[in-house]
Design a protein around this motif. Structure first.
Motif, PDB file in Angstrom:
ATOM      1  N   ALA A   9      46.621  77.465  -7.849  1.00  0.00           N
ATOM      2  CA  ALA A   9      45.920  76.184  -7.738  1.00  0.00           C
ATOM      3  C   ALA A   9      46.801  75.147  -7.045  1.00  0.00           C
ATOM      4  O   ALA A   9      46.337  74.392  -6.180  1.00  0.00           O
ATOM      5  CB  ALA A   9      45.495  75.703  -9.120  1.00  0.00           C
ATOM      6  N   ILE A  10      48.083  75.105  -7.414  1.00  0.00           N
ATOM      7  CA  ILE A  10      49.020  74.160  -6.782  1.00  0.00           C
ATOM      8  C   ILE A  10      49.163  74.467  -5.291  1.00  0.00           C
ATOM      9  O   ILE A  10      49.157  73.565  -4.453  1.00  0.00           O
ATOM     10  CB  ILE A  10      50.390  74.204  -7.506  1.00  0.00           C
ATOM     11  N   GLU A  11      49.266  75.753  -4.966  1.00  0.00           N
ATOM     12  CA  GLU A  11      49.398  76.156  -3.570  1.00  0.00           C
ATOM     13  C   GLU A  11      48.156  75.767  -2.769  1.00  0.00           C
ATOM     14  O   GLU A  11      48.245  75.287  -1.639  1.00  0.00           O
ATOM     15  CB  GLU A  11      49.630  77.673  -3.490  1.00  0.00           C
ATOM     16  N   LYS A  12      46.983  75.937  -3.375  1.00  0.00           N
ATOM     17  CA  LYS A  12      45.728  75.583  -2.707  1.00  0.00           C
ATOM     18  C   LYS A  12      45.669  74.081  -2.446  1.00  0.00           C
ATOM     19  O   LYS A  12      45.300  73.645  -1.346  1.00  0.00           O
ATOM     20  CB  LYS A  12      44.551  76.029  -3.566  1.00  0.00           C
ATOM     21  N   VAL A  13      46.067  73.288  -3.423  1.00  0.00           N
ATOM     22  CA  VAL A  13      46.074  71.837  -3.262  1.00  0.00           C
ATOM     23  C   VAL A  13      47.086  71.435  -2.189  1.00  0.00           C
ATOM     24  O   VAL A  13      46.815  70.567  -1.351  1.00  0.00           O
ATOM     25  CB  VAL A  13      46.387  71.128  -4.617  1.00  0.00           C
ATOM     26  N   VAL A  18      48.340  69.387   3.276  1.00  0.00           N
ATOM     27  CA  VAL A  18      49.000  69.597   4.567  1.00  0.00           C
ATOM     28  C   VAL A  18      47.968  69.572   5.696  1.00  0.00           C
ATOM     29  O   VAL A  18      48.188  68.952   6.744  1.00  0.00           O
ATOM     30  CB  VAL A  18      49.807  70.918   4.564  1.00  0.00           C
ATOM     31  N   LYS A  19      46.834  70.230   5.504  1.00  0.00           N
ATOM     32  CA  LYS A  19      45.782  70.234   6.527  1.00  0.00           C
ATOM     33  C   LYS A  19      45.291  68.823   6.814  1.00  0.00           C
ATOM     34  O   LYS A  19      45.082  68.442   7.964  1.00  0.00           O
ATOM     35  CB  LYS A  19      44.609  71.117   6.091  1.00  0.00           C
ATOM     36  N   LYS A  20      45.098  68.023   5.742  1.00  0.00           N
ATOM     37  CA  LYS A  20      44.631  66.646   5.923  1.00  0.00           C
ATOM     38  C   LYS A  20      45.662  65.801   6.659  1.00  0.00           C
ATOM     39  O   LYS A  20      45.318  64.985   7.507  1.00  0.00           O
ATOM     40  CB  LYS A  20      44.297  66.021   4.561  1.00  0.00           C
ATOM     41  N   VAL A  21      46.936  65.984   6.331  1.00  0.00           N
ATOM     42  CA  VAL A  21      47.997  65.224   6.997  1.00  0.00           C
ATOM     43  C   VAL A  21      48.054  65.587   8.476  1.00  0.00           C
ATOM     44  O   VAL A  21      48.163  64.719   9.345  1.00  0.00           O
ATOM     45  CB  VAL A  21      49.360  65.466   6.300  1.00  0.00           C
TER      46      VAL A  21
END
Length: 174
Positions: A9-13, A18-21
């Motif tokens: 879950a942490i990795e997914k978040v 990162v994608k949003k940044v």
């Protein structure tokens, strides 16, 4: 199992953040930085000769003068040549080629070259006191560039040469 689910879950978040940044940085660049760079640049051009004073040699000189305004590294070498004259109903077109390469001490004969083709058009209809019309295109591209509207990119030449070298390696040519 709980620890694995929690790590997943942490990795997914983290991936989502990162994608949003990255997306935000790309949008910022496209909307601000790139527009500022393009706004600061004005297309460099020369005063092209009039139709009445045009000669094949003058056309070659003016092409040389125009390409001297391009932002290219000093390692690029070129040679220019007149190819042919095309007589049409309403105009005459003069075709030229500028052949580019980057020779080095280790490889004075380059593995590949890139060509830009220039066409100078002399109208038979318009007044002879008007300047000649000039356009150019790169080999492997059908996009026609006008000197007064275009910023030449060194990357275009590099891409052509790199693609030729890749093709040469794939075909296992010497």
């Amino acid at each position: 199992m709980d620890e694995e689910n929690e790590n997943a879950a942490i990795e997914k978040v983290a991936h989502t953040i990162v994608k949003k940044v990255i997306r935000a940085a790309q949008e910022y660049y496209l909307n601000n930085v790139q527009k500022e760079e393009e706004a600061e640049y004005t297309a460099r051009n020369i005063q092209w000769t009039t139709c009445e004073s045009f000669t094949v040699e003058r056309g070659l000189q003016q092409i040389e003068e125009y390409i001297s305004t391009w932002e290219l590294h000093k390692s690029w070498l070129h040679c220019s040549e007149f190819l042919w004259e095309e007589d049409l109903q309403n105009s005459k077109k003069y075709h030229y080629r500028v052949l580019w390469s980057i020779p080095t001490r280790r490889k004075p004969i380059p593995l590949a070259t890139a060509s830009t083709y220039f066409v100078i058009e002399i109208s038979k209809i318009k007044p002879v006191t008007l300047p000649v019309e000039v356009f150019f295109f790169l080999e492997s591209s059908r996009l026609i560039h006008r000197p007064e509207q275009c910023r030449f990119r060194e990357k275009w030449l590099k891409d052509i040469i790199e693609n030729k070298i890749i093709l040469r390696e794939r075909l296992k040519l010497p």
